[in-house]
Design a protein around this motif. Structure first.
Motif, mmCIF file in Angstrom:
data_model
loop_
_atom_site.group_PDB
_atom_site.id
_atom_site.type_symbol
_atom_site.label_atom_id
_atom_site.label_comp_id
_atom_site.label_asym_id
_atom_site.label_seq_id
_atom_site.Cartn_x
_atom_site.Cartn_y
_atom_site.Cartn_z
ATOM 1 N N ASP A 83 0.812 -1.227 0.000
ATOM 2 C CA ASP A 83 0.000 0.000 0.000
ATOM 3 C C ASP A 83 0.845 1.277 0.000
ATOM 4 O OD1 ASP A 83 0.928 -0.437 2.592
ATOM 5 O OD2 ASP A 83 -0.849 0.413 3.525
ATOM 6 N N MET A 84 2.170 1.141 0.026
ATOM 7 C CA MET A 84 3.055 2.299 -0.009
ATOM 8 C C MET A 84 3.517 2.553 -1.443
ATOM 9 S SD MET A 84 3.107 3.469 3.034
ATOM 10 C CE MET A 84 4.511 4.556 3.157
ATOM 11 N N HIS A 85 3.657 3.820 -1.786
ATOM 12 C CA HIS A 85 4.099 4.225 -3.121
ATOM 13 C C HIS A 85 5.523 4.746 -3.054
ATOM 14 C CE1 HIS A 85 -0.067 4.904 -5.093
ATOM 15 N NE2 HIS A 85 -0.153 4.003 -4.144
ATOM 16 N N VAL A 86 6.306 4.434 -4.068
ATOM 17 C CA VAL A 86 7.606 5.071 -4.237
ATOM 18 C C VAL A 86 7.364 6.160 -5.270
ATOM 19 C CG1 VAL A 86 10.004 4.815 -4.943
ATOM 20 C CG2 VAL A 86 8.882 2.994 -3.642
ATOM 21 N N SER A 87 7.308 7.385 -4.782
ATOM 22 C CA SER A 87 6.929 8.534 -5.593
ATOM 23 C C SER A 87 8.150 9.182 -6.229
ATOM 24 C CB SER A 87 6.221 9.550 -4.684
ATOM 25 O OG SER A 87 5.852 10.696 -5.395
ATOM 26 N N HIS A 88 7.952 9.668 -7.452
ATOM 27 C CA HIS A 88 8.982 10.452 -8.147
ATOM 28 C C HIS A 88 8.793 11.913 -7.754
ATOM 29 C CE1 HIS A 88 8.671 6.928 -10.829
ATOM 30 N NE2 HIS A 88 9.958 7.157 -11.032
ATOM 31 N N ILE A 89 9.683 12.447 -6.939
ATOM 32 C CA ILE A 89 9.537 13.854 -6.557
ATOM 33 C C ILE A 89 9.919 14.770 -7.719
ATOM 34 C CG2 ILE A 89 9.810 13.370 -4.100
ATOM 35 C CD1 ILE A 89 12.640 14.529 -4.281
ATOM 36 N N CYS A 90 10.544 14.196 -8.761
ATOM 37 C CA CYS A 90 10.909 14.959 -9.960
ATOM 38 C C CYS A 90 9.816 14.889 -11.022
ATOM 39 C CB CYS A 90 12.210 14.418 -10.541
ATOM 40 S SG CYS A 90 12.124 12.672 -10.995
#
Length: 136
Positions: A83-90
């Motif tokens: 349920d956790m996302h690895v988000s692209h902050i770029c």
């Protein structure tokens, strides 16, 4: 996480970076020719993500999103909650630069979408998480 296995996996992943594609914020783009994962959302085709086939130390095999796997290697994490996302902050879906990745709950990742659609692009801040990165 076994250091030798990690080093081998990191070497393979880094070989898949498109060295000819650069931007002003340091994204490391996964080679587009290897990225075949696009989600169809109604009439909209979502972003392209890289995928990698991994054989883990216990010989289990899995296909993972390249940026998610890079985050795992960078943080010495063998498992990330589903349920956790690895988000692209770029905001570049092919970026696998570990400094551009943030482990977040889905709602934070979704809030980031608002930032990239503002004109001019500006981070609305995400309490407890990294700010968005945009080219100047």
């Amino acid at each position: 996480m076994d250091a030798e296995w990690k080093a081998r996996q990191l070497t393979v992943l880094l070989e898949k970076i498109d060295r000819g594609r650069v931007n002003g914020i340091g994204c490391q783009f996964f080679n587009i020719n290897l990225a075949q994962n696009r989600r169809k959302r109604g009439n909209y085709t979502g972003p392209t993500y890289g995928r990698v086939k991994i054989t883990f130390p216990d010989n289990s095999k899995k296909v993972l999103l390249a940026h998610r796997f890079m985050y795992m290697l960078h943080t010495n994490t063998i498992h990330i909650q589903q349920d956790m996302h690895v988000s692209h902050i770029c905001h570049n879906s092919l970026c696998i630069n570990p400094l551009h990745l943030s482990l977040e709950e889905a709602h934070v990742n979704n809030e980031r979408q608002l930032c990239k659609h503002l004109i001019p692009k500006v981070c609305l801040k995400h309490a407890g998480y990294a700010d968005c990165l945009f080219e100047r």
